[in-house]
Each structure stands twice: as C-alpha cells, then as structure tokens.
Design a protein around this motif. Structure first.
Motif, PDB file in Angstrom:
ATOM      1  N   MET A 138      13.723   1.845  37.683  1.00 51.46           N
ATOM      2  CA  MET A 138      13.778   0.519  37.078  1.00 51.46           C
ATOM      3  C   MET A 138      12.437  -0.204  37.246  1.00 51.46           C
ATOM      4  O   MET A 138      11.968  -0.890  36.334  1.00 51.46           O
ATOM      5  CB  MET A 138      14.904  -0.307  37.706  1.00 51.46           C
ATOM      6  N   ALA A 139      11.815  -0.035  38.409  1.00 46.18           N
ATOM      7  CA  ALA A 139      10.491  -0.615  38.602  1.00 46.18           C
ATOM      8  C   ALA A 139       9.472   0.057  37.690  1.00 46.18           C
ATOM      9  O   ALA A 139       8.618  -0.604  37.077  1.00 46.18           O
ATOM     10  CB  ALA A 139      10.077  -0.472  40.062  1.00 46.18           C
ATOM     11  N   ALA A 140       9.568   1.392  37.581  1.00 42.79           N
ATOM     12  CA  ALA A 140       8.630   2.131  36.724  1.00 42.79           C
ATOM     13  C   ALA A 140       8.840   1.795  35.256  1.00 42.79           C
ATOM     14  O   ALA A 140       7.881   1.734  34.473  1.00 42.79           O
ATOM     15  CB  ALA A 140       8.806   3.631  36.948  1.00 42.79           C
ATOM     16  N   ARG A 141      10.078   1.569  34.877  1.00 43.44           N
ATOM     17  CA  ARG A 141      10.371   1.206  33.481  1.00 43.44           C
ATOM     18  C   ARG A 141       9.720  -0.134  33.151  1.00 43.44           C
ATOM     19  O   ARG A 141       9.142  -0.313  32.076  1.00 43.44           O
ATOM     20  CB  ARG A 141      11.883   1.150  33.283  1.00 43.44           C
ATOM     21  N   GLY A 142       9.807  -1.070  34.099  1.00 42.04           N
ATOM     22  CA  GLY A 142       9.146  -2.356  33.893  1.00 42.04           C
ATOM     23  C   GLY A 142       7.646  -2.210  33.785  1.00 42.04           C
ATOM     24  O   GLY A 142       7.004  -2.836  32.934  1.00 42.04           O
ATOM     25  N   GLU A 143       7.070  -1.374  34.638  1.00 36.03           N
ATOM     26  CA  GLU A 143       5.631  -1.148  34.592  1.00 36.03           C
ATOM     27  C   GLU A 143       5.232  -0.503  33.267  1.00 36.03           C
ATOM     28  O   GLU A 143       4.182  -0.820  32.695  1.00 36.03           O
ATOM     29  CB  GLU A 143       5.206  -0.267  35.761  1.00 36.03           C
ATOM     30  N   ALA A 144       6.088   0.413  32.755  1.00 38.27           N
ATOM     31  CA  ALA A 144       5.779   1.086  31.489  1.00 38.27           C
ATOM     32  C   ALA A 144       5.746   0.109  30.322  1.00 38.27           C
ATOM     33  O   ALA A 144       5.054   0.347  29.318  1.00 38.27           O
ATOM     34  CB  ALA A 144       6.814   2.185  31.222  1.00 38.27           C
ATOM     35  N   LEU A 145       6.467  -1.000  30.460  1.00 40.53           N
ATOM     36  CA  LEU A 145       6.508  -1.986  29.383  1.00 40.53           C
ATOM     37  C   LEU A 145       5.242  -2.833  29.316  1.00 40.53           C
ATOM     38  O   LEU A 145       4.977  -3.473  28.289  1.00 40.53           O
ATOM     39  CB  LEU A 145       7.724  -2.905  29.548  1.00 40.53           C
ATOM     40  N   ARG A 146       4.477  -2.845  30.387  1.00 32.91           N
ATOM     41  CA  ARG A 146       3.247  -3.638  30.379  1.00 32.91           C
ATOM     42  C   ARG A 146       2.298  -3.098  29.311  1.00 32.91           C
ATOM     43  O   ARG A 146       2.107  -1.905  29.165  1.00 32.91           O
ATOM     44  CB  ARG A 146       2.569  -3.575  31.740  1.00 32.91           C
ATOM     45  N   GLY A 147       1.721  -4.002  28.557  1.00 34.09           N
ATOM     46  CA  GLY A 147       0.797  -3.596  27.510  1.00 34.09           C
ATOM     47  C   GLY A 147       1.463  -3.176  26.223  1.00 34.09           C
ATOM     48  O   GLY A 147       0.784  -2.787  25.267  1.00 34.09           O
ATOM     49  N   SER A 148       2.807  -3.258  26.166  1.00 34.68           N
ATOM     50  CA  SER A 148       3.489  -2.857  24.938  1.00 34.68           C
ATOM     51  C   SER A 148       3.643  -4.012  23.962  1.00 34.68           C
ATOM     52  O   SER A 148       4.231  -3.857  22.888  1.00 34.68           O
ATOM     53  CB  SER A 148       4.872  -2.278  25.273  1.00 34.68           C
ATOM     54  N   GLY A 149       3.125  -5.162  24.323  1.00 33.72           N
ATOM     55  CA  GLY A 149       3.177  -6.305  23.419  1.00 33.72           C
ATOM     56  C   GLY A 149       4.510  -7.013  23.467  1.00 33.72           C
ATOM     57  O   GLY A 149       5.486  -6.524  24.036  1.00 33.72           O
ATOM     58  N   THR A 150       4.541  -8.187  22.888  1.00 31.63           N
ATOM     59  CA  THR A 150       5.781  -8.947  22.824  1.00 31.63           C
ATOM     60  C   THR A 150       6.460  -8.668  21.496  1.00 31.63           C
ATOM     61  O   THR A 150       5.847  -8.205  20.535  1.00 31.63           O
ATOM     62  CB  THR A 150       5.512 -10.448  22.982  1.00 31.63           C
ATOM     63  N   GLY A 151       7.716  -8.950  21.460  1.00 26.94           N
ATOM     64  CA  GLY A 151       8.497  -8.746  20.242  1.00 26.94           C
ATOM     65  C   GLY A 151       9.884  -9.264  20.478  1.00 26.94           C
ATOM     66  O   GLY A 151      10.110 -10.098  21.366  1.00 26.94           O
ATOM     67  N   GLY A 152      10.821  -8.777  19.703  1.00 25.81           N
ATOM     68  CA  GLY A 152      12.181  -9.245  19.860  1.00 25.81           C
ATOM     69  C   GLY A 152      13.162  -8.344  19.151  1.00 25.81           C
ATOM     70  O   GLY A 152      12.804  -7.288  18.617  1.00 25.81           O
ATOM     71  N   MET A 153      14.431  -8.792  19.158  1.00 23.68           N
ATOM     72  CA  MET A 153      15.513  -8.026  18.545  1.00 23.68           C
ATOM     73  C   MET A 153      16.419  -8.991  17.802  1.00 23.68           C
ATOM     74  O   MET A 153      16.629 -10.134  18.227  1.00 23.68           O
ATOM     75  CB  MET A 153      16.281  -7.247  19.613  1.00 23.68           C
ATOM     76  N   LEU A 154      16.950  -8.522  16.683  1.00 21.97           N
ATOM     77  CA  LEU A 154      17.754  -9.361  15.798  1.00 21.97           C
ATOM     78  C   LEU A 154      19.049  -8.646  15.442  1.00 21.97           C
ATOM     79  O   LEU A 154      19.015  -7.548  14.885  1.00 21.97           O
ATOM     80  CB  LEU A 154      16.971  -9.679  14.525  1.00 21.97           C
ATOM     81  N   ALA A 155      20.181  -9.256  15.795  1.00 22.56           N
ATOM     82  CA  ALA A 155      21.480  -8.698  15.432  1.00 22.56           C
ATOM     83  C   ALA A 155      21.864  -9.184  14.043  1.00 22.56           C
ATOM     84  O   ALA A 155      21.736 -10.371  13.726  1.00 22.56           O
ATOM     85  CB  ALA A 155      22.539  -9.128  16.445  1.00 22.56           C
ATOM     86  N   VAL A 156      22.342  -8.258  13.211  1.00 18.91           N
ATOM     87  CA  VAL A 156      22.685  -8.571  11.826  1.00 18.91           C
ATOM     88  C   VAL A 156      24.086  -8.046  11.535  1.00 18.91           C
ATOM     89  O   VAL A 156      24.416  -6.895  11.869  1.00 18.91           O
ATOM     90  CB  VAL A 156      21.687  -7.937  10.839  1.00 18.91           C
ATOM     91  N   ALA A 157      24.911  -8.869  10.905  1.00 15.36           N
ATOM     92  CA  ALA A 157      26.252  -8.441  10.510  1.00 15.36           C
ATOM     93  C   ALA A 157      26.148  -7.661   9.201  1.00 15.36           C
ATOM     94  O   ALA A 157      26.361  -8.189   8.106  1.00 15.36           O
ATOM     95  CB  ALA A 157      27.170  -9.649  10.355  1.00 15.36           C
ATOM     96  N   ALA A 158      25.790  -6.393   9.313  1.00 16.36           N
ATOM     97  CA  ALA A 158      25.627  -5.532   8.148  1.00 16.36           C
ATOM     98  C   ALA A 158      25.586  -4.090   8.614  1.00 16.36           C
ATOM     99  O   ALA A 158      25.267  -3.799   9.773  1.00 16.36           O
ATOM    100  CB  ALA A 158      24.343  -5.862   7.386  1.00 16.36           C
ATOM    101  N   ALA A 159      25.913  -3.179   7.707  1.00 18.91           N
ATOM    102  CA  ALA A 159      25.783  -1.759   7.997  1.00 18.91           C
ATOM    103  C   ALA A 159      24.320  -1.354   7.879  1.00 18.91           C
ATOM    104  O   ALA A 159      23.553  -1.979   7.133  1.00 18.91           O
ATOM    105  CB  ALA A 159      26.638  -0.950   7.030  1.00 18.91           C
ATOM    106  N   PRO A 160      23.899  -0.320   8.595  1.00 17.45           N
ATOM    107  CA  PRO A 160      22.479   0.080   8.544  1.00 17.45           C
ATOM    108  C   PRO A 160      21.959   0.329   7.133  1.00 17.45           C
ATOM    109  O   PRO A 160      20.834  -0.054   6.799  1.00 17.45           O
ATOM    110  CB  PRO A 160      22.447   1.358   9.383  1.00 17.45           C
TER     111      PRO A 160
END
Length: 368
Positions: free
Chosen positions: A142-164
């Motif tokens: 879990m610590a390594a996963r957090g470290e791996a995220l460094r430098g990956s930039g910011t972003g986000g996620m959006l939930a949509v009521a729709a089929a893929p």
C-alpha cells in the motif's frame, strides 16, 4: 404421530465483496475499533506494518514514507466532510485495511469466505486474505502503491448512468473506460478538464453523472507508468497461488495459479478497466442458484451489492445480500449492530466451513 420432516434451509457459499476508490466514507468501521477484538487487532497490525514499511520497503530497501499511520488514523476518525479521503494516498490504504480487517473478522466466526471479489484496491485486499501475499507485505505494498502514483499527474473519475457501448463516442483524448460497475453503471477516468467537458456534454444529453472522490485517473492510460512502477515493487514480494478463490475484476474470471504469482497481474489493475459487473454477473450466473451465494458487502456505501440486488438469483432468494457495515451512522454503535446482523445471517445461511490445511493457513495469517 411423528412430526413431518422439515426441509433444511439452503446453505450458501460466502462471497466477500471488497470496495475500491470512490466507496470510502468518513469514519467507515470506526465504531468497530476498540469494540470488536479481531477487527481492532488487524487494524492496529496494519498501522504498525505501514509504519515499518515507511522505513523498509516491500523489497527490503529503504521505504518511501509516502504515508504513515498517524495521517491515516487522523483521516479515518475525522468527521464529515473529510477532504483527505479524496486523496488516493489516504483512501486506498484505509480501504485495504478496513476490508482486510472485516474479512478476518468474518473468518473468525468459523466461516471463512469461499470467494473474494474486490473492486480495484479491494482486489488486493482479497488477494491478501486468500494468501497470495503476507499481510505485512500488503501494508508495504500500500505504501509502494502510493509512491508509484507520484508523478502520475492529477485527474479524476466520473460515474455515468449508461452502458459502456453508449459512451464509446465520448472516449476522446486521454479519457478512458475505467470501470463497469453495473448494467448501466459505468465510470470514466482522465484529466480533470476533459472529464468536466464530457460531463457537461453528457448532462446536456440527459445523462446522470457524478464525480467520484478520487485524486487520480485510475484504471486508464494515464496510470500505465504508475502500474509499471508498482510492478517493480511487487517483484520484491513473495507471491503464492491463492488458498481461497479470488475472482478478478481484470478478467471477470477466477485468478489462475499462474496469474497469482505474476507481479504484473496485480499491478496492472492500476491502469486496466475494472470489470466488476461482468465478474459479479458471471459468478451469480454460475453459482447464484446452485449452491446459492451469500454476498457479504464490505463497502461502506453498499455500492458493491446494489447491482447484485437486481440479478434474478438474488431477486428470487436463491442468493442473498448482507452488508457488513451500516448505510448511515458510520463510526457509531450502528457499526456493531450491522456486523452483529451479518454474523447472524452467516450462522443461518452459510454452508458449513470448507476445510483443509490451506484454508487454515489463510485464517491464521496476520500482519505480525
């Protein structure tokens, strides 16, 4: 005159559903801490192992110190609103720890889950519960996963009521299909500006959209470099074939012995779509009626069991959904009440414990 023979109630296989990013809630499970001994023991052990990982990484080298237990505890106990929970470096270790501690609590009832199905970081918690890697390594990862995220930039996620398939035309630029959570529950990920633009277009088309609590664009192309860094950390961890079944949300199938020992398999989940609904649907189609399933939902928002409730096997009662945490009142006595209700349901509805030396090995493992 003898009484007529009674038909025994059907006994169902336990499936533990473990949540990922977006399902976190303020004070999730806090009401169990200090009151439920098994849960408390494993939360404390996780925090101690995480602090050790800040000094020593999963491969034995110097750790990153990306996050420590004091920061996690403060965020976990904070009342709503707690903005820190939107930070993946805080939310994901907490989701892992609470999910793992709940799984160990269920196992302590004498009924270890037959199957683990985890969403995103929940898949890693399920793998740890199933013996793929040691709990102490899980905290380090879990610590390594957090470290791996460094430098990956910011972003986000959006939930949509729709089929893929209905969203294919919107996947432009660096936007990607991040998760399929239900028949018409799809998540997109990408840079914040691109997500805001697509959200505006989707609302104009009459779609319901909701931004998830995430500081990163998980399960999309932006996280591919982070997945490669995480795989390098996993390469220093001893991996084992699972002693209990893990259903993967990468493949919508059970994890094979070969996949279980490949670091790239577990790390790739950072950048690959989460096929939660296809995995859950396949499980319900195959086993939802014979022998029937007891779906224990460890998500604090009950999002993992919501699509299951609409499946025919659950609607007709062959399979049953039981939450481990309350829908509201997190961090209060409602936590204990919900867990007690779940334990009663397991006693009434679950099949007798499946036995064997490998099962016992999973149940006895700890962070220490």
């Amino acid at each position: 005159m003898p009484e007529p023979a009674r038909t025994p109630a059907p006994r169902r296989r336990i499936v533990l559903l473990l949540p990922g990013q977006g399902a976190q809630r303020e004070r999730m499970g806090v009401g169990l801490y200090g009151n439920e001994p098994v849960f408390t023991t494993h939360m404390d052990a996780f925090f101690a192992a995480l602090d050790a990982a800040a000094v020593r990484g999963p491969d034995g080298t110097e750790g990153s110190g990306t996050v420590d237990s004091s920061r996690l505890r403060d965020a976990w106990w904070a009342a709503a609103p707690a903005p820190a929970l939107a930070d993946a470096l805080i939310a994901q270790p907490l989701l892992f720890a609470v999910g793992y501690a709940l799984g160990r609590t269920v196992a302590s009832w004498g009924t270890p889950p037959h199957t683990h199905l985890g969403h995103s970081v929940g898949e890693l918690a399920g793998a740890c519960l199933a013996g793929v890697f040691a709990p102490a390594d899980g905290a380090a990862l879990m610590a390594a996963r957090g470290e791996a995220l460094r430098g990956s930039g910011t972003g986000g996620m959006l939930a949509v009521a729709a089929a893929p398939r209905e969203l294919a035309g919107h996947l432009t630029g660096e936007l990607g299909l991040a998760a399929v959570n239900g028949p018409r529950q799809t998540v997109l990920s990408g840079p914040a500006a691109q997500l805001a633009a697509v959200a505006e277009r989707l609302r104009a088309d009459g779609r319901t959209v909701r931004a998830l609590r995430s500081s990163h664009a998980f399960h999309g192309p932006l996280l591919r470099p982070a997945a490669e860094r995480f795989a390098a950390a996993l390469a220093g961890v001893r991996l084992h074939p699972s002693a209990a079944r893990v259903y993967s949300c990468r493949t919508a199938r059970p994890v094979t012995r070969q996949q279980a020992v490949r670091p790239e398999f577990w790390a790739g989940g950072l950048a690959d779509p989460v096929l939660y609904w296809p995995a859950l649907e396949a499980l319900l189609e195959r086993e939802g009626r014979t022998p029937g399933l007891l779906l224990l939902d460890a998500s604090p928002d009950r999002s993992l069991s919501a699509p299951a409730r609409r499946h025919p096997a659950v609607r007709d009662g062959a399979s049953v959904v039981v939450p481990l945490l309350p829908a509201t009142g997190h961090g209060t006595a409602r936590d204990l009440e919900a867990l007690a209700e779940a334990r009663d349901a397991v006693a009434r509805l679950a099949e007798p414990p499946w036995r064997g030396p490998r099962t016992q090995a999973v149940v006895s493992r700890s962070f220490t």
